[in-house]
Design an enzyme around this catalytic site. Structure first.
Site, PDB file in Angstrom:
ATOM      1  CB  SER A 110       3.698 -13.932  -3.104  1.00 50.08           C
ATOM      2  OG  SER A 110       3.307 -14.678  -1.963  1.00 50.08           O
ATOM      3  CE1 TYR A 122      -1.247 -13.838  -5.243  1.00 54.46           C
ATOM      4  CE2 TYR A 122      -0.128 -15.192  -3.599  1.00 54.46           C
ATOM      5  CZ  TYR A 122      -0.416 -13.950  -4.136  1.00 54.46           C
ATOM      6  OH  TYR A 122       0.132 -12.826  -3.574  1.00 54.46           O
ATOM      7  CE  LYS A 176       1.573 -12.306  -6.643  1.00 57.10           C
ATOM      8  NZ  LYS A 176       1.537 -10.905  -7.099  1.00 57.10           N
TER       9      LYS A 176
HETATM   10  N1  LIG Z   1      -0.935  -8.648   1.521  1.00 56.15           N
HETATM   11  C1  LIG Z   1      -0.158  -9.728   1.509  1.00 56.15           C
HETATM   12  O1  LIG Z   1      -0.054 -10.476   2.492  1.00 56.15           O
HETATM   13  C2  LIG Z   1       0.662 -10.033   0.293  1.00 56.15           C
HETATM   14  C3  LIG Z   1       1.662 -11.010   0.408  1.00 56.15           C
HETATM   15  C4  LIG Z   1       2.434 -11.322  -0.709  1.00 56.15           C
HETATM   16  C5  LIG Z   1       2.221 -10.657  -1.899  1.00 56.15           C
HETATM   17  N2  LIG Z   1       1.233  -9.709  -1.983  1.00 56.15           N
HETATM   18  C6  LIG Z   1       1.054  -9.042  -3.275  1.00 56.15           C
HETATM   19  O2  LIG Z   1       1.081  -7.648  -3.081  1.00 56.15           O
HETATM   20  C7  LIG Z   1       0.280  -7.014  -4.085  1.00 56.15           C
HETATM   21  C8  LIG Z   1      -0.665  -6.001  -3.444  1.00 56.15           C
HETATM   22  O3  LIG Z   1      -1.524  -6.692  -2.553  1.00 56.15           O
HETATM   23  P1  LIG Z   1      -2.266  -5.972  -1.326  1.00 56.15           P
HETATM   24  O4  LIG Z   1      -2.191  -6.922  -0.209  1.00 56.15           O
HETATM   25  O5  LIG Z   1      -1.780  -4.582  -1.166  1.00 56.15           O
HETATM   26  O6  LIG Z   1      -3.778  -5.959  -1.878  1.00 56.15           O
HETATM   27  P2  LIG Z   1      -5.028  -4.999  -1.510  1.00 56.15           P
HETATM   28  O7  LIG Z   1      -4.825  -4.298  -0.222  1.00 56.15           O
HETATM   29  O8  LIG Z   1      -6.224  -5.842  -1.687  1.00 56.15           O
HETATM   30  O9  LIG Z   1      -4.961  -3.887  -2.663  1.00 56.15           O
HETATM   31  C9  LIG Z   1      -5.098  -4.277  -3.988  1.00 56.15           C
HETATM   32  C10 LIG Z   1      -5.137  -3.057  -4.868  1.00 56.15           C
HETATM   33  O10 LIG Z   1      -5.169  -3.469  -6.236  1.00 56.15           O
HETATM   34  C11 LIG Z   1      -6.390  -3.029  -6.840  1.00 56.15           C
HETATM   35  N3  LIG Z   1      -6.798  -4.106  -7.746  1.00 56.15           N
HETATM   36  C12 LIG Z   1      -7.224  -5.340  -7.413  1.00 56.15           C
HETATM   37  N4  LIG Z   1      -7.492  -6.052  -8.523  1.00 56.15           N
HETATM   38  C13 LIG Z   1      -7.222  -5.236  -9.570  1.00 56.15           C
HETATM   39  C14 LIG Z   1      -7.305  -5.387 -10.983  1.00 56.15           C
HETATM   40  N5  LIG Z   1      -7.727  -6.539 -11.547  1.00 56.15           N
HETATM   41  N6  LIG Z   1      -6.934  -4.344 -11.770  1.00 56.15           N
HETATM   42  C15 LIG Z   1      -6.527  -3.172 -11.212  1.00 56.15           C
HETATM   43  N7  LIG Z   1      -6.431  -2.975  -9.897  1.00 56.15           N
HETATM   44  C16 LIG Z   1      -6.772  -4.001  -9.093  1.00 56.15           C
HETATM   45  C17 LIG Z   1      -7.337  -2.751  -5.696  1.00 56.15           C
HETATM   46  O11 LIG Z   1      -8.334  -1.779  -5.981  1.00 56.15           O
HETATM   47  P3  LIG Z   1      -9.743  -2.214  -6.714  1.00 56.15           P
HETATM   48  O12 LIG Z   1     -10.300  -3.352  -5.910  1.00 56.15           O
HETATM   49  O13 LIG Z   1     -10.563  -0.976  -6.706  1.00 56.15           O
HETATM   50  O14 LIG Z   1      -9.352  -2.625  -8.099  1.00 56.15           O
HETATM   51  C18 LIG Z   1      -6.355  -2.186  -4.650  1.00 56.15           C
HETATM   52  O15 LIG Z   1      -6.024  -0.853  -4.941  1.00 56.15           O
HETATM   53  C19 LIG Z   1      -0.400  -8.148  -4.865  1.00 56.15           C
HETATM   54  O16 LIG Z   1       0.341  -8.423  -6.034  1.00 56.15           O
HETATM   55  C20 LIG Z   1      -0.290  -9.340  -3.931  1.00 56.15           C
HETATM   56  O17 LIG Z   1      -0.281 -10.561  -4.626  1.00 56.15           O
HETATM   57  C21 LIG Z   1       0.453  -9.391  -0.908  1.00 56.15           C
END
Ligand SMILES: NC(=O)c1ccc[n+]([C@@H]2O[C@H](COP(=O)([O-])OP(=O)(O)OC[C@H]3O[C@@H](n4cnc5c(N)ncnc54)[C@H](OP(=O)(O)O)[C@@H]3O)[C@@H](O)[C@H]2O)c1
Length: 254
Positions: A146, A159, A163
Site C-alpha cells: 500500500s 496498517y 505494509k
Molecule cells: N482498496 C484499497 O484502497 C487498497 C489500497 C492499498 C492496498 N490495498 C490492499 O489490497 C488488498 C486487497 O484489498 P481490497 O481493497 O481488494 O479488499 P476487499 O475488497 O475488502 O476484499 C478483501 C478480500 O479478502 C478476503 N479476506 C479478508 N480478510 C481475510 C482473511 N483474514 N483471510 C482470508 N481472506 C480474507 C475477503 O473475503 P472474506 O471477507 O469473505 O474473507 C475478500 O475476498 C489488501 O491487502 C489491502 O491492504 C487496498
C-alpha cells in the site's frame, strides 16, 4: 487484455482474499489470459459465487479459510496442485485494517492480528508454495502492499507499518529466491473496493481531486500491473515495489 495475449496459458495461480475487490480483479485477469486460479476468502458462499463468475471449476476453484490459518494454507496449496497440477504464481492479496486512529493508542491485540494477517501469513504462504512447488519448478510471487507502507498515513499507521514490513520482506525474499523465483510488490493508493469504502464514500469527487489522474483506482488498474509482474514479461524485475496510485504520492498525499 493486451492485444489478445495469453500470458498465463498452462499456468496456475493462488490468489488469497479474492472473492471480491482487487483479488477478484487479479483472478479475472489471469483467467482472461488463459490461466487457472485458486481463490481464497473466509466466506465460502461469496467465494463460490466468485468461482462461478470466473467461469467455474475448469478455470477456478475456491478454498475457504482464514489467510493466517496454517491448515487452510496447506489445504489450498494441495487442492490447487490436485486440480491444476502446479502453483506457478502466488498473490498474497489478503490484508486487513480493523482499526482507525492514532497508532500511539492502538489496541495491541489488533496490532498483533494486523501483523499476523498482513505480514506473517504472506511469508507463510510463500514459504509453503516455495517448498511445495516453486523451489523445484520456479515461479513468481506478488505481495499487495500500500502507499501507506511508503510514508506515514495518519489514522492507519500500524496498517502502514505492516505494509512497510511486507515491502521489506518482498526485497529479502527476492534476494534469497532468485533466480528461480521472482518476488515483487504493488502499492496502491485508494482503490474502490469494500475495504476502502470509508476513505471515499460520499466524497469521491473531493478525494479524487487530489489525484493527478483525477479519479480513484479500480481493481483492474491493479490487476494489470500484478499480471505484468507475475508474467514472463517482467523477467528481469525482482524485489521491487511498484506504486500504482494515479500519481497521488507525487502531490505529497497518501
Ligand atoms: N482498496 C484499497 O484502497 C487498497 C489500497 C492499498 C492496498 N490495498 C490492499 O489490497 C488488498 C486487497 O484489498 P481490497 O481493497 O481488494 O479488499 P476487499 O475488497 O475488502 O476484499 C478483501 C478480500 O479478502 C478476503 N479476506 C479478508 N480478510 C481475510 C482473511 N483474514 N483471510 C482470508 N481472506 C480474507 C475477503 O473475503 P472474506 O471477507 O469473505 O474473507 C475478500 O475476498 C489488501 O491487502 C489491502 O491492504 C487496498
Amino acid at each position: 487484455m493486451t492485444g489478445g495475449a495469453k500470458r498465463f496459458e498452462g499456468r496456475s495461480a493462488i490468489i488469497t482474499g479474492a472473492s471480491r475487490g482487487i483479488g477478484l480483479g487479479i483472478a479475472q485477469r489471469i483467467v482472461d489470459e488463459g490461466g487457472r486460479v485458486c481463490i481464497t476468502a473466509r466466506n465460502d458462499e461469496a467465494l463460490q459465487e466468485a468461482v462461478v463468475h470466473l467461469g467455474g471449476p475448469e478455470v477456478a476453484i475456491g478454498v475457504a479459510g482464514k489467510g493466517d490459518d496454517p491448515e487452510h494454507q496447506d489445504e489450498a496449496i494441495a487442492k490447487t496442485i490436485e486440480a491444476f497440477g502446479s502453483v506457478d504464481h502466488l498473490v498474497n492479496n489478503t490484508g486487513i485494517n480493523p482499526v482507525y486512529g492514532r497508532m500511539i493508542d492502538i489496541d495491541l491485540a489488533a496490532a498483533h492480528k494486523i501483523f499476523a494477517v498482513n505480514v506473517l501469513s504472506a511469508l507463510a504462504w510463500t514459504q509453503k508454495v516455495f517448498h511445495t512447488w516453486m523451489d523445484a519448478h520456479g515461479g513468481t510471487v506478488v505481495n499487495l502492499a500500500s502507499v501507506a507502507g511508503i510514508k506515514p498515513a495518519p489514522g492507519i499507521g500500524f496498517y502502514g507499518a505492516s505494509k512497510a514490513m511486507l515491502i521489506h520482506v518482498t526485497e529479502e525474499l527476492a534476494v534469497e529466491l532468485g533466480p528461480k523465483v521472482r518476488v515483487n510488490a504493488v502499492a496502491p493508493a485508494v482503490v474502490k473496493t469494500k475495504f476502502a469504502t470509508a476513505l471515499y464514500e460520499g466524497r469521491e469527487d473531493e478525494v479524487s481531486s487530489a489525484y493527478p489522474m483525477k479519479r480513484l483506482g479500480v481493481p483492474e488498474d491493479i490487476a494489470s500491473v500484478v499480471a505484468f509482474l507475475l508474467s514472463d514479461e517482467s523477467g528481469w524485475l525482482t524485489g521491487q515495489n511498484i506504486v500504482v496510485d494515479g500519481g497521488l504520492t507525487l502531490t505529497g498525499g497518501v
